[in-house]
Design a protein around this motif. Structure first.
Motif, mmCIF file in Angstrom:
data_model
loop_
_atom_site.group_PDB
_atom_site.id
_atom_site.type_symbol
_atom_site.label_atom_id
_atom_site.label_comp_id
_atom_site.label_asym_id
_atom_site.label_seq_id
_atom_site.Cartn_x
_atom_site.Cartn_y
_atom_site.Cartn_z
ATOM 1 N N THR A 133 0.308 -1.566 0.016
ATOM 2 C CA THR A 133 -0.299 0.428 0.095
ATOM 3 C C THR A 133 1.061 1.679 -0.105
ATOM 4 O OG1 THR A 133 -0.361 0.007 2.209
ATOM 5 C CG2 THR A 133 -1.387 -1.361 0.933
ATOM 6 N N GLU A 141 4.390 7.103 2.651
ATOM 7 C CA GLU A 141 4.369 5.709 3.306
ATOM 8 C C GLU A 141 3.948 4.782 2.395
ATOM 9 O OE1 GLU A 141 2.382 7.422 7.322
ATOM 10 O OE2 GLU A 141 1.944 5.496 6.778
ATOM 11 N N THR A 177 4.038 0.869 2.527
ATOM 12 C CA THR A 177 3.469 -0.301 3.512
ATOM 13 C C THR A 177 4.162 -1.743 2.892
ATOM 14 O OG1 THR A 177 2.270 1.097 4.977
ATOM 15 C CG2 THR A 177 2.023 -1.367 5.651
ATOM 16 N N HIS A 206 3.162 -5.899 2.920
ATOM 17 C CA HIS A 206 2.534 -7.310 3.915
ATOM 18 C C HIS A 206 3.287 -8.254 3.734
ATOM 19 C CE1 HIS A 206 -0.651 -5.013 5.470
ATOM 20 N NE2 HIS A 206 -1.093 -4.179 4.602
ATOM 21 N N GLN A 254 4.221 -7.035 8.897
ATOM 22 C CA GLN A 254 3.810 -5.659 7.620
ATOM 23 C C GLN A 254 5.048 -5.008 7.916
ATOM 24 O OE1 GLN A 254 0.379 -3.724 8.299
ATOM 25 N NE2 GLN A 254 1.208 -2.924 9.862
ATOM 26 N N TYR A 255 6.104 -4.262 7.189
ATOM 27 C CA TYR A 255 6.784 -3.328 7.678
ATOM 28 C C TYR A 255 6.234 -1.639 6.828
ATOM 29 C CZ TYR A 255 11.403 -1.095 8.274
ATOM 30 O OH TYR A 255 12.532 -0.637 9.216
ATOM 31 N N LYS A 256 6.486 -1.040 7.660
ATOM 32 C CA LYS A 256 6.009 0.920 6.609
ATOM 33 C C LYS A 256 7.344 1.087 6.813
ATOM 34 C CE LYS A 256 2.825 2.563 8.809
ATOM 35 N NZ LYS A 256 2.016 3.199 9.478
ATOM 36 N N GLU A 268 9.118 5.123 5.885
ATOM 37 C CA GLU A 268 8.032 6.754 5.538
ATOM 38 C C GLU A 268 9.507 7.293 5.109
ATOM 39 O OE1 GLU A 268 7.225 8.258 9.038
ATOM 40 O OE2 GLU A 268 5.820 6.735 10.076
#
Length: 141
Positions: free
Chosen positions: A78, A90, A92, A94, A110-112, A114
Motif C-alpha cells: 500500500t 508511506e 507499507t 505485507h 508488515q513493515y512501513k 516513511e
C-alpha cells in the motif's frame, strides 16, 4: 535538509556504490544491490533477491541488526502520498514470515517505510506492487 529529513524518520536515496562499500559484507555470494535508502544511521536495501533492513542500535550505532524480507514473500503493498502539513509519504509491505508459503497456517507481518512528502514514492510502489502481483499469481496457481 537531508539530515533534518533523516531526523524526522524519512529515508533518502543512497548510491549503490556507497551502500556496497558500507553493507557489502552482508550480501550473499553473487547477490547484487539494486537500490537503497538511508536514514541518519539505518538503511534499507533492495537486492536482486531480498529487502535488507539495517538497524544500527545503541548510542554509538556499533551494534547492528540486519533483517531480510525475501522479495518472493511480499504479497501486498500500500502507498500513501504526503498531504498538506507534516504528512509524509508511506509505503507499507505485507509479507509472509512462515517458512512454507503454501500452508493452512500462514504467518504474516508488515513493515512501513516513511519518506519525505516531496519524495516520489510511486516508482518504488509500482516495483513492489509488480513483485506482489507476480507472487500472488505464483502462490495461488
Amino acid at each position: 535538509m537531508g539530515l533534518f529529513s533523516g531526523l524526522l524518520g524519512n529515508y533518502s536515496e543512497v548510491s549503490v556504490q556507497e551502500l556496497h562499500a558500507q553493507y557489502g559484507a552482508y550480501l550473499m555470494p553473487e547477490e547484487k544491490i539494486q537500490l537503497g535508502f538511508k536514514l541518519v544511521r539505518d538503511a534499507f536495501i533492495f537486492t536482486d533477491d531480498r529487502l535488507m533492513l539495517i538497524d544500527h542500535q545503541g548510542v554509538t550505532g556499533k551494534k547492528t541488526r540486519v533483517a531480510s524480507i525475501h522479495l518472493n514473500a511480499i504479497y501486498e503493498v500500500t502507498m500513501e502520498t504526503g498531504g498538506t502539513g507534516f504528512d509524509d509519504s508511506e509505503i507499507t509491505i505485507h509479507y509472509i514470515t512462515s517458512p512454507y508459503y503454501k500452508t493452512n497456517n500462514v504467518q504474516t507481518a508488515q513493515y512501513k517505510f516513511e519518506f519525505g512528502k516531496k519524495f516520489n514514492v510511486q516508482p518504488i510502489y509500482v516495483t513492489l506492487l509488480s513483485i506482489a502481483h507476480e507472487n500472488n499469481k505464483r502462490l495461488n496457481a
